[in-house]
Design an enzyme around this catalytic site. Structure first.
Site, short mmCIF file in Angstrom:
data_model
loop_
_atom_site.label_atom_id
_atom_site.label_comp_id
_atom_site.label_asym_id
_atom_site.label_seq_id
_atom_site.Cartn_x
_atom_site.Cartn_y
_atom_site.Cartn_z
CE LYS A 52 47.32 56.36 59.80
NZ LYS A 52 47.24 56.80 58.40
CD GLN A 96 44.71 58.23 56.22
OE1 GLN A 96 45.24 58.30 57.33
NE2 GLN A 96 44.90 57.18 55.42
CG ASP A 119 52.48 58.66 56.28
OD1 ASP A 119 52.52 57.63 56.98
OD2 ASP A 119 51.42 59.17 55.86
#
Ligand code: NDP
Length: 284
Positions: A52, A96, A119
């Site tokens: 990322k 994460q 997300d």
């Protein structure tokens, strides 16, 4: 032999479009920032976070990495989320997952500001996806949609079967296909006669998490087959949910693993971060 959908190429194009737009924003003095938070030492998570960061570099975003020790408390993590929620340099916040067992994913995600939840896991964003009025795309399912689009396949009116009903992949995938007027069926571990259902699919999306489970006898001749699965085979090699070797001769299009859906997920995360940044700076 099916056409192989090149996820790396499609994702590179998506990132290139983002890079060009980011450069234009920079010329107006606008910078886009993504904060990535990782807790603990899970090796797979570390690879995802590194990828990322690399993607941010490619498209020209600022990335801010927060690596916290395994023993971080909920209070400490929430304090960081709160700080990032209020930091104007940060347009997107990504925590994460999975978090270490003593931390509750849900509590943490619910505390990310919805307009920074790139997300698209916050209930507000999940709800918006449900009603089809969303700015953030659910990353993996949106990547799948880009791959289907790249084949030129019309979704409207097609039989679409999604195997898997997780909140991250299966359910939002079904919603996106439905928004495009597909006739959508969702299968799961309690589905009776899975083969009979999947054999109807013009578009089949497998998000099961079982190595090479979907063999040719699950697939309709000429179907578009998208493999979300990321598993290890008996030799420890990365593989999908679809038995590529047997299905490739029956499908019209198929994604490989690796090199199919995987690269798209990160590209879509970049797209969401750009959307968030533009929104924060009042750019249309
Ligand atoms: P989950 O384990 O959360 O969900 C799996 C789903 O598959 C469940 O709905 C389960 O049904 C269903 N299932 C399990 N066994 C069967 C079976 N025998 N027949 C039919 N359905 C079955 O997984 P995720 O959705 O998070 O991930 C799925 C796969 O996609 C994994 O391999 C994961 O690694 C990969 N993945 C890849 C990403 C990428 O970027 N490429 C991103 C996210 C995930 P039930 O609900 O009844 O238990």
């Amino acid at each position: 032999m099916a056409n192989i959908i090149d996820g790396k190429a499609v994702s590179a194009q998506v990132k290139e479009d983002i890079r060009v737009e980011t450069e234009k924003l920079k010329a107006q003095g606008i910078e886009i920032g993504l904060a990535v938070v990782i807790v603990g030492n899970d090796p797979a998570s570390q690879v995802y976070v590194r990828n990322k960061e690399k993607a941010c570099e490619t498209v020209g975003f600022n990335s801010y990495k927060y690596a916290l020790p395994e023993e971080t408390t909920e209070q400490e993590l929430l304090a960081l989320v709160d700080k990032l929620n209020n930091d104007d340099k940060v347009d997107g916040i990504l925590v994460q997952l999975p978090l270490p067992k003593h931390l509750d994913d849900k509590i943490i995600i619910n505390n990310i500001r919805p307009d920074k939840d790139v997300d698209a896991f916050h209930p507000v964003n999940v709800g918006k996806i449900m009603i089809g009025d969303y700015s953030f795309l659910p990353c993996t399912p949106a990547g799948v949609m880009e791959l289907i689009k790249s084949t030129g396949t019309e979704i409207a009116g097609k039989e679409c079967v999604v195997i898997g009903r997780s909140n991250i992949v299966g359910k939002p995938q079904a919603m996106l296909l439905l928004h495009q007027s597909g006739t959508v069926t969702i299968c799961h571990s309690k589905t009776k006669d899975l083969k009979a259902v999947t054999s109807r699919a013009d578009i089949l999306v497998a998000a099961v998490g079982r190595a090479k489970m979907i063999t040719a006898d699950y697939v309709k001749q000429g179907a578009v087959v998208i493999d979300v699965g990321m598993n290890r085979d008996e030799n420890g090699k990365l593989c999908g949910d679809v038995d590529f070797e047997s299905v490739k001769d029956k499908a019209s299009y198929i994604t490989p693993v690796p090199g199919g859906v995987g690269p798209m997920t990160i590209a879509m995360l970049m797209k969401n971060t750009l959307t968030a940044g533009k929104d924060h700076h009042g750019v249309k």
